[in-house]
Motif scaffolding. Sequence first.
Motif, PDB file in Angstrom:
ATOM      1  N   TYR A   1       0.821  -1.204   0.000  1.00 26.78           N
ATOM      2  CA  TYR A   1       0.000   0.000   0.000  1.00 26.78           C
ATOM      3  C   TYR A   1       0.860   1.262   0.000  1.00 26.78           C
ATOM      4  N   VAL A   2       2.018   1.199   0.630  1.00 21.38           N
ATOM      5  CA  VAL A   2       2.909   2.355   0.602  1.00 21.38           C
ATOM      6  C   VAL A   2       3.388   2.622  -0.824  1.00 21.38           C
ATOM      7  N   VAL A   3       3.746   1.552  -1.534  1.00 21.07           N
ATOM      8  CA  VAL A   3       4.265   1.705  -2.897  1.00 21.07           C
ATOM      9  C   VAL A   3       3.159   2.109  -3.869  1.00 21.07           C
ATOM     10  N   ASN A   4       1.979   1.532  -3.721  1.00 18.98           N
ATOM     11  CA  ASN A   4       0.917   1.758  -4.700  1.00 18.98           C
ATOM     12  C   ASN A   4       0.000   2.936  -4.378  1.00 18.98           C
ATOM     13  N   LEU A   5      -0.048   3.363  -3.118  1.00 13.30           N
ATOM     14  CA  LEU A   5      -0.984   4.421  -2.734  1.00 13.30           C
ATOM     15  C   LEU A   5      -0.293   5.675  -2.207  1.00 13.30           C
ATOM     16  N   LEU A   6       0.517   5.512  -1.174  1.00 15.75           N
ATOM     17  CA  LEU A   6       1.056   6.680  -0.492  1.00 15.75           C
ATOM     18  C   LEU A   6       2.123   7.400  -1.311  1.00 15.75           C
ATOM     19  N   ILE A   7       3.081   6.653  -1.860  1.00 10.32           N
ATOM     20  CA  ILE A   7       4.170   7.291  -2.604  1.00 10.32           C
ATOM     21  C   ILE A   7       3.655   8.014  -3.849  1.00 10.32           C
TER      22      ILE A   7
ATOM     23  N   VAL B   1      -8.397  10.075 -11.264  1.00  4.95           N
ATOM     24  CA  VAL B   1      -8.304   8.769 -11.950  1.00  4.95           C
ATOM     25  C   VAL B   1      -7.463   7.798 -11.134  1.00  4.95           C
ATOM     26  N   PHE B   2      -6.402   8.290 -10.534  1.00  2.00           N
ATOM     27  CA  PHE B   2      -5.547   7.448  -9.677  1.00  2.00           C
ATOM     28  C   PHE B   2      -6.341   6.874  -8.507  1.00  2.00           C
ATOM     29  N   LEU B   3      -7.165   7.694  -7.855  1.00  2.00           N
ATOM     30  CA  LEU B   3      -7.958   7.206  -6.733  1.00  2.00           C
ATOM     31  C   LEU B   3      -8.999   6.187  -7.178  1.00  2.00           C
ATOM     32  N   LEU B   4      -9.582   6.384  -8.349  1.00  2.00           N
ATOM     33  CA  LEU B   4     -10.570   5.421  -8.854  1.00  2.00           C
ATOM     34  C   LEU B   4      -9.922   4.078  -9.162  1.00  2.00           C
ATOM     35  N   ILE B   5      -8.714   4.103  -9.706  1.00  2.00           N
ATOM     36  CA  ILE B   5      -8.027   2.857 -10.046  1.00  2.00           C
ATOM     37  C   ILE B   5      -7.625   2.103  -8.778  1.00  2.00           C
ATOM     38  N   MET B   6      -7.145   2.835  -7.776  1.00  2.00           N
ATOM     39  CA  MET B   6      -6.643   2.214  -6.552  1.00  2.00           C
ATOM     40  C   MET B   6      -7.730   2.025  -5.496  1.00  2.00           C
ATOM     41  N   ASN B   7      -8.985   2.248  -5.855  1.00  2.00           N
ATOM     42  CA  ASN B   7     -10.060   2.132  -4.877  1.00  2.00           C
ATOM     43  C   ASN B   7     -10.215   0.711  -4.352  1.00  2.00           C
ATOM     44  N   ASP B   8      -9.882  -0.291  -5.173  1.00  2.00           N
ATOM     45  CA  ASP B   8     -10.027  -1.680  -4.744  1.00  2.00           C
ATOM     46  C   ASP B   8      -9.045  -2.052  -3.642  1.00  2.00           C
ATOM     47  N   LEU B   9      -7.953  -1.321  -3.513  1.00  2.00           N
ATOM     48  CA  LEU B   9      -6.977  -1.626  -2.475  1.00  2.00           C
ATOM     49  C   LEU B   9      -7.370  -1.067  -1.114  1.00  2.00           C
TER      50      LEU B   9
END
Length: 460
Positions: free
Chosen positions: A239-245, A280-288
């Motif tokens: 989650y750090v690599v895919n969301l926070l950074i 768009v980034f938040l929509l893509i990563m919403n499943d995580l």
Amino acid sequence: MTRGTTAWLLLLCFPLLQALNCSSPTPDALFAALEQEVFSRNLLRPVRSFSHSMDISIDVTVSGILGVDEQVQSLTTLLWQVLEWDIEGLSWDEKECGTKRVSIPRDKLWIPDVRIAEFMDEDNSPETSYVHLSNSGRVFDGKPVRVVSSCRLEIYTFPFDIQRCSLTFGSYLHFAREMKMIQSSPAADVLDRSRSWIKTQGEWELTGIEAAETTRETDIGSYSEITYQVVLKRRPLLYVVNLLIPSCFLITVDLFSFMLPPDSVDRSSFKMTLILGYTVFLLIMNDLLPVTGETTPLINVFFCISLALMVASLLETVFITNIQFSSSQYGPVPNWVAVLVLKYIAIVVCLPPKKDNRITVSIHPPTQAVIASIISSKALQSDAPPEKPLLDVNLDELRKLSRDLTAIRLQMDKHFQGGEASQDWQMVGTVIDRLLFCLYIVFISASFITIICIWILNNV
């Protein structure tokens, strides 16, 4: 009545106190003796008296963490469960019967009704058909158990959260005076064994196991239970690599966009593109992201603050751009605005205050004396005496010239005043832009430091 007399009465009343007699050291002989003395009583609790309590020893090993469902608040684990209990009075001689331990079909013996209180789904683990019976009357029942248990998940600090889920083992039918649950191994041994046996953990790490013997009180009686508390820690790297950074990168780009000239239209279009990309980034990563109706994760607050900051940055750019491009339509800068913004705030944001570089040019209209002197000088220079019509013509021309010069002077004053007002408004916009940029940095730093401190304090 003496103790010896009581013992003899028990021997006479309860045949199970006598050892099994095997006609030969063969399986057939042992099973025939068990069929006669034990298997025929599999419907009854194997005690000498209904008032006697049985000790059920339990040992648990966590062999797999299959998943955590935040939406339904459940934990799925794979356990190896071992139950042990004694059949009172049962024993046989190893040499006489030929073995010390034998496997018995499960349906031939009385099995304790030990269940997990937090069960949410049917146990789909493989069934074991046999249990072990030793010559001392000790029954060993080991089997795998796939547990889907309810667990109150705290996801406020996701993805740095630590979950504590309880597994409560006890009887749903027998009271504590009839069946008592006893912990077989200390919690530290259970943890060490689980860590060495565990095969799958996924994104979770087993960090601790705590155990306690408890008694659950109800209106009809008390029940003996053993509660194992499984402590799980989420591995946050994914989650750090895919969301926070990526989110921090986008915020940093939005921060550096303030370096673009505030009077440039590209600055607002750049910020709009950045907001669109972040959405768009938040929509893509919403499943995580975890989904639950009870608590809002702190990472969702982090994303909301980031998006709000980007929107505020765009609105600030629109405001400054309006000042820069529409300043010609405004009147002069009010005195209090000029003093507050251009003198004091400019110093705070490290911009040099505006200097007064205006040059005053005054064009006075020619007076009648000046006109008369000009006419007299012309008349003296002429050989003929001045004529009255010529004088009137010259006076008319000079008056027209005076009016033209006055109009030119007014236009020049208006032009200089308008250009100066436009420059003042542009300077006001520049100072406000720098001030809002500094406030933007302070708010970002305070928000992110607060969120990081909350994550750290909740994991200490």
